[in-house]
Scaffold this motif. Structure first.
Motif, PDB file in Angstrom:
ATOM      1  N   ILE A 238     -24.817 -20.501  53.320  1.00  0.00           N
ATOM      2  CA  ILE A 238     -23.408 -20.111  53.371  1.00  0.00           C
ATOM      3  C   ILE A 238     -22.910 -20.126  54.814  1.00  0.00           C
ATOM      4  O   ILE A 238     -21.817 -20.603  55.107  1.00  0.00           O
ATOM      5  CB  ILE A 238     -23.194 -18.731  52.711  1.00  0.00           C
ATOM      6  CG1 ILE A 238     -23.398 -18.853  51.198  1.00  0.00           C
ATOM      7  CG2 ILE A 238     -21.819 -18.168  53.040  1.00  0.00           C
ATOM      8  CD1 ILE A 238     -23.467 -17.531  50.464  1.00  0.00           C
ATOM      9  N   PHE A 239     -23.723 -19.640  55.715  1.00  0.00           N
ATOM     10  CA  PHE A 239     -23.387 -19.639  57.139  1.00  0.00           C
ATOM     11  C   PHE A 239     -23.121 -21.069  57.604  1.00  0.00           C
ATOM     12  O   PHE A 239     -22.106 -21.349  58.244  1.00  0.00           O
ATOM     13  CB  PHE A 239     -24.548 -19.022  57.930  1.00  0.00           C
ATOM     14  CG  PHE A 239     -24.290 -18.842  59.396  1.00  0.00           C
ATOM     15  CD1 PHE A 239     -23.833 -17.633  59.883  1.00  0.00           C
ATOM     16  CD2 PHE A 239     -24.527 -19.868  60.301  1.00  0.00           C
ATOM     17  CE1 PHE A 239     -23.611 -17.441  61.238  1.00  0.00           C
ATOM     18  CE2 PHE A 239     -24.307 -19.696  61.659  1.00  0.00           C
ATOM     19  CZ  PHE A 239     -23.846 -18.482  62.119  1.00  0.00           C
ATOM     20  N   MET A 240     -24.007 -21.998  57.262  1.00  0.00           N
ATOM     21  CA  MET A 240     -23.897 -23.384  57.715  1.00  0.00           C
ATOM     22  C   MET A 240     -22.752 -24.128  57.020  1.00  0.00           C
ATOM     23  O   MET A 240     -22.206 -25.080  57.583  1.00  0.00           O
ATOM     24  CB  MET A 240     -25.214 -24.122  57.508  1.00  0.00           C
ATOM     25  CG  MET A 240     -26.345 -23.617  58.393  1.00  0.00           C
ATOM     26  SD  MET A 240     -26.016 -23.782  60.152  1.00  0.00           S
ATOM     27  CE  MET A 240     -26.685 -25.400  60.433  1.00  0.00           C
ATOM     28  N   MET A 241     -22.369 -23.691  55.825  1.00  0.00           N
ATOM     29  CA  MET A 241     -21.295 -24.371  55.096  1.00  0.00           C
ATOM     30  C   MET A 241     -19.938 -24.238  55.787  1.00  0.00           C
ATOM     31  O   MET A 241     -19.009 -24.984  55.468  1.00  0.00           O
ATOM     32  CB  MET A 241     -21.204 -23.850  53.658  1.00  0.00           C
ATOM     33  CG  MET A 241     -22.314 -24.371  52.769  1.00  0.00           C
ATOM     34  SD  MET A 241     -22.297 -23.657  51.102  1.00  0.00           S
ATOM     35  CE  MET A 241     -20.652 -24.036  50.559  1.00  0.00           C
ATOM     36  N   GLN A 242     -19.832 -23.338  56.748  1.00  0.00           N
ATOM     37  CA  GLN A 242     -18.598 -23.195  57.510  1.00  0.00           C
ATOM     38  C   GLN A 242     -18.362 -24.399  58.415  1.00  0.00           C
ATOM     39  O   GLN A 242     -17.250 -24.630  58.862  1.00  0.00           O
ATOM     40  CB  GLN A 242     -18.660 -21.943  58.393  1.00  0.00           C
ATOM     41  CG  GLN A 242     -18.851 -20.653  57.641  1.00  0.00           C
ATOM     42  CD  GLN A 242     -19.043 -19.504  58.597  1.00  0.00           C
ATOM     43  OE1 GLN A 242     -18.080 -19.027  59.184  1.00  0.00           O
ATOM     44  NE2 GLN A 242     -20.267 -19.067  58.767  1.00  0.00           N
ATOM     45  N   LEU A 243     -19.428 -25.157  58.670  1.00  0.00           N
ATOM     46  CA  LEU A 243     -19.389 -26.243  59.634  1.00  0.00           C
ATOM     47  C   LEU A 243     -19.387 -27.598  58.931  1.00  0.00           C
ATOM     48  O   LEU A 243     -19.899 -27.730  57.820  1.00  0.00           O
ATOM     49  CB  LEU A 243     -20.621 -26.161  60.551  1.00  0.00           C
ATOM     50  CG  LEU A 243     -20.902 -24.800  61.200  1.00  0.00           C
ATOM     51  CD1 LEU A 243     -22.197 -24.844  61.984  1.00  0.00           C
ATOM     52  CD2 LEU A 243     -19.738 -24.369  62.080  1.00  0.00           C
ATOM     53  N   THR A 244     -18.828 -28.608  59.611  1.00  0.00           N
ATOM     54  CA  THR A 244     -18.914 -29.967  59.096  1.00  0.00           C
ATOM     55  C   THR A 244     -20.360 -30.446  59.196  1.00  0.00           C
ATOM     56  O   THR A 244     -21.186 -29.817  59.881  1.00  0.00           O
ATOM     57  CB  THR A 244     -18.028 -30.933  59.905  1.00  0.00           C
ATOM     58  OG1 THR A 244     -18.556 -31.020  61.234  1.00  0.00           O
ATOM     59  CG2 THR A 244     -16.583 -30.494  59.925  1.00  0.00           C
ATOM     60  N   ARG A 245     -20.667 -31.550  58.555  1.00  0.00           N
ATOM     61  CA  ARG A 245     -22.032 -32.089  58.597  1.00  0.00           C
ATOM     62  C   ARG A 245     -22.470 -32.372  60.041  1.00  0.00           C
ATOM     63  O   ARG A 245     -23.578 -32.034  60.443  1.00  0.00           O
ATOM     64  CB  ARG A 245     -22.133 -33.343  57.752  1.00  0.00           C
ATOM     65  CG  ARG A 245     -23.553 -33.868  57.675  1.00  0.00           C
ATOM     66  CD  ARG A 245     -23.674 -34.927  56.655  1.00  0.00           C
ATOM     67  NE  ARG A 245     -23.395 -34.277  55.369  1.00  0.00           N
ATOM     68  CZ  ARG A 245     -23.754 -34.749  54.212  1.00  0.00           C
ATOM     69  NH1 ARG A 245     -24.372 -35.884  54.137  1.00  0.00           N
ATOM     70  NH2 ARG A 245     -23.480 -34.113  53.100  1.00  0.00           N
ATOM     71  N   ALA A 246     -21.585 -32.991  60.830  1.00  0.00           N
ATOM     72  CA  ALA A 246     -21.917 -33.299  62.228  1.00  0.00           C
ATOM     73  C   ALA A 246     -22.140 -32.016  63.029  1.00  0.00           C
ATOM     74  O   ALA A 246     -23.071 -31.925  63.841  1.00  0.00           O
ATOM     75  CB  ALA A 246     -20.815 -34.139  62.857  1.00  0.00           C
ATOM     76  N   GLU A 247     -21.295 -31.013  62.786  1.00  0.00           N
ATOM     77  CA  GLU A 247     -21.464 -29.724  63.473  1.00  0.00           C
ATOM     78  C   GLU A 247     -22.754 -29.044  63.049  1.00  0.00           C
ATOM     79  O   GLU A 247     -23.447 -28.432  63.870  1.00  0.00           O
ATOM     80  CB  GLU A 247     -20.265 -28.820  63.186  1.00  0.00           C
ATOM     81  CG  GLU A 247     -18.976 -29.301  63.818  1.00  0.00           C
ATOM     82  CD  GLU A 247     -17.734 -28.622  63.276  1.00  0.00           C
ATOM     83  OE1 GLU A 247     -16.658 -28.846  63.857  1.00  0.00           O
ATOM     84  OE2 GLU A 247     -17.820 -27.879  62.271  1.00  0.00           O
ATOM     85  N   GLN A 248     -23.111 -29.154  61.777  1.00  0.00           N
ATOM     86  CA  GLN A 248     -24.366 -28.572  61.296  1.00  0.00           C
ATOM     87  C   GLN A 248     -25.561 -29.200  62.009  1.00  0.00           C
ATOM     88  O   GLN A 248     -26.494 -28.495  62.417  1.00  0.00           O
ATOM     89  CB  GLN A 248     -24.519 -28.781  59.785  1.00  0.00           C
ATOM     90  CG  GLN A 248     -23.601 -27.932  58.952  1.00  0.00           C
ATOM     91  CD  GLN A 248     -23.692 -28.245  57.471  1.00  0.00           C
ATOM     92  OE1 GLN A 248     -24.615 -28.904  57.017  1.00  0.00           O
ATOM     93  NE2 GLN A 248     -22.711 -27.769  56.704  1.00  0.00           N
TER      94      GLN A 248
END
Length: 108
Positions: free
Chosen positions: A34-44
């Motif tokens: 859930i934390f990582m879903m805040q970010l785009t794939r590139a940002e992740q």
């Protein structure tokens, strides 16, 4: 209460503790997702490397991207996570893994 009954209850309790530890692990994984879903794939991808301790320059070299692109992703990450530095953003993520279990509150 006989010894067999006590041993059976103890065995059930041991099984329940093991099950709850498994559920706790699954909850931590879900919190991280859930934390990582805040970010785009590139940002992740960039943030994952920051979690591993890589610098902006190292991340730039890995992705073969311009410095301004990586810095822009970093600014976006900080804005989305509402934190002033990447160090604090990484710490927020790591705190998800280290959160102490909540104490049960008994009501009578």
């Amino acid at each position: 209460m006989g010894i067999e009954n006590i041993l059976s209850v103890a065995s059930d309790l041991v099984d329940e503790v093991a099950r709850l530890k498994s559920v706790e692990g699954e909850c931590k994984i879900l919190k991280e997702k859930i934390f990582m879903m805040q970010l785009t794939r590139a940002e992740q991808k960039a943030f994952s490397l920051a979690i591993d301790g890589l610098s902006t320059l190292e991340i730039q070299d890995i992705f073969y991207k311009e410095e301004c692109t990586i810095k822009n992703q970093g600014r976006n990450i900080l804005r989305k996570l509402n934190t002033p530095s990447m160090t604090e953003a990484v710490q927020q993520f790591q705190n998800l893994r280290q959160e102490p279990p909540q104490k049960l509150i008994r009501t009578s």
